[in-house]
Design a protein around this motif. Structure first.
Motif, PDB file in Angstrom:
ATOM      1  N   VAL A  22     -24.203  19.392  44.137  1.00 28.85           N
ATOM      2  CA  VAL A  22     -22.809  19.765  43.879  1.00 28.85           C
ATOM      3  C   VAL A  22     -22.099  18.658  43.102  1.00 28.85           C
ATOM      4  CG1 VAL A  22     -20.573  20.201  44.962  1.00 28.85           C
ATOM      5  CG2 VAL A  22     -22.625  21.309  45.861  1.00 28.85           C
ATOM      6  N   ILE A  23     -22.347  17.405  43.452  1.00 33.54           N
ATOM      7  CA  ILE A  23     -21.708  16.280  42.757  1.00 33.54           C
ATOM      8  C   ILE A  23     -22.217  16.179  41.322  1.00 33.54           C
ATOM      9  CG2 ILE A  23     -21.301  13.793  42.803  1.00 33.54           C
ATOM     10  CD1 ILE A  23     -19.987  15.375  45.073  1.00 33.54           C
ATOM     11  N   VAL A  24     -23.510  16.411  41.126  1.00 30.24           N
ATOM     12  CA  VAL A  24     -24.059  16.408  39.770  1.00 30.24           C
ATOM     13  C   VAL A  24     -23.466  17.549  38.952  1.00 30.24           C
ATOM     14  CG1 VAL A  24     -26.174  16.694  38.405  1.00 30.24           C
ATOM     15  CG2 VAL A  24     -26.185  15.238  40.440  1.00 30.24           C
ATOM     16  N   ALA A  25     -23.359  18.722  39.572  1.00 28.38           N
ATOM     17  CA  ALA A  25     -22.782  19.873  38.872  1.00 28.38           C
ATOM     18  C   ALA A  25     -21.339  19.614  38.458  1.00 28.38           C
ATOM     19  CB  ALA A  25     -22.856  21.120  39.766  1.00 28.38           C
ATOM     20  N   ALA A  26     -20.647  18.743  39.201  1.00 27.55           N
ATOM     21  CA  ALA A  26     -19.245  18.445  38.911  1.00 27.55           C
ATOM     22  C   ALA A  26     -19.087  17.407  37.793  1.00 27.55           C
ATOM     23  CB  ALA A  26     -18.543  17.947  40.169  1.00 27.55           C
ATOM     24  N   GLY A  27     -20.208  16.781  37.350  1.00 27.67           N
ATOM     25  CA  GLY A  27     -20.083  15.901  36.197  1.00 27.67           C
ATOM     26  C   GLY A  27     -20.731  14.537  36.306  1.00 27.67           C
ATOM     27  N   VAL A  28     -21.215  14.156  37.487  1.00 26.45           N
ATOM     28  CA  VAL A  28     -21.940  12.897  37.623  1.00 26.45           C
ATOM     29  C   VAL A  28     -23.404  13.151  37.259  1.00 26.45           C
ATOM     30  CG1 VAL A  28     -22.626  11.051  39.196  1.00 26.45           C
ATOM     31  CG2 VAL A  28     -20.375  12.116  39.433  1.00 26.45           C
TER      32      VAL A  28
END
Length: 319
Positions: A205-211
């Motif tokens: 989820v954090i990667v999907a958000a841009g990290v």
């Protein structure tokens, strides 16, 4: 400065006598910088230094070949105490509150970074912020680094981490407790396969958000890492731990060193985990002037998992 006191049996609320007392240039950023130099990397250290302890740290920078771009402050650089129980192999850390930074001092550090950071650099933002520094400081530095073609990796906690993640740094490295600040649904501990998959899902989820890369360390149980194309589980070889203080910082340094040398993500994670194990096996945080990590790297295992971004709408390769 970190002062490590080794005690045979640490007894709270009683008089304890140290067997060994070792002063050392410390703090998360200094441990990262020292390990990078040990691994042959060119490194510049920014931060705030003041008083006699600050001068001691400047001298250590010169001795190690670390480029010193610290901002001089009116306050005193703090001294932290690390109490190591030799019998139990456990450490108790007492962190002083540290100095308060003025607005002028904070702006001086920001200008120094803006003037010197270049395309291709990796900016490591490590640790808590001193008193007087706004919580969104890391977020501002991440944005500035990106504008100059540099990448930022963040190792922080609480609101500072939340703010940093909101602007999409290249990478985040934190332990499980710290990660829960940005992923409240993450498990409190990872002792089952279900909990491991839950943690992977939260990282995605954090990667999907841009990290672009999220690394969550699990102490002696290794770490998990998720990028846009990979999901990896890493287990380092066990060592006889003497003092785990600084192992996460040493991991970060070795990971950045390997990754900046165009190593694969898998190897960079293995190299970082091996360095963390080497650091935990000594009393005072360090991997030594001539680190020998090949055996530990060879004993580090990696399990590949499916990236599985089917539900997130994320596709493609890392930027």
């Amino acid at each position: 400065m970190d002062r490590t006191e080794e005690i045979e049996y640490f007894r709270p609320h009683q008089v304890n006598r140290a067997l060994v007392s070792t002063p050392r240039a410390g703090g998360k950023s200094f441990i990262v910088a020292r390990a990078l130099r040990r691994l042959g990397q060119d490194v510049t250290l920014y931060g705030f230094l003041g008083g006699p302890t600050g001068q001691y740290l400047r001298a250590e920078c010169a001795k190690l070949g670390i480029r010193d771009r610290h901002t001089t402050i009116e306050g005193e650089t703090r001294i932290n105490t690390v109490l190591v129980d030799r019998h139990a192999g456990l450490a108790t850390v007492i962190n002083e509150p540290g100095p308060e930074i003025s607005k002028t001092e904070a702006e001086s550090l920001r200008r120094a970074l803006d003037e010197h950071i270049e395309a291709g650099d990796i900016l490591v933002l490590s640790g808590s912020l001193p008193r007087g520094i706004p919580l969104d400081t890391y977020a501002g530095l991440i944005t500035s680094a990106r504008q100059r073609g540099a990448r930022a990796i963040v190792d922080a906690e609480g609101e500072v981490l939340v703010s940093a993640v909101s602007v999409g740094p290249w990478a985040v490295k934190c332990n499980l407790q710290e990660f829960r600040a940005i992923a409240p649904d993450a498990p409190e501990e990872v002792t089952t396969e279900a909990a491991r998959q839950q943690l992977f899902d939260c990282m995605r989820v954090i990667v999907a958000a841009g990290v672009q890369l999220v690394i969550v360390t699990l102490g002696a149980n290794g770490l998990l890492a998720v990028s846009r194309t990979e999901a990896l589980e890493v287990s380092a070889p066990s060592v006889v731990a003497k003092n785990p203080t600084g192992s996460g910082d040493t991991f970060l340094a070795a990971f950045v060193a390997a990754y900046s040398n165009a190593s694969s993500l898998e190897y960079a994670l293995k190299f970082g985990a091996a360095a963390a194990s080497a650091n935990a096996a000594v009393l005072v945080p360090d991997i030594g002037p001539s680190p020998q990590l090949d055996t530990l790297v060879a004993g580090t295992t990696v399990i590949r998992h499916e990236p599985d971004f089917a539900d997130s709408g994320v596709a493609g390769t890392d930027r």
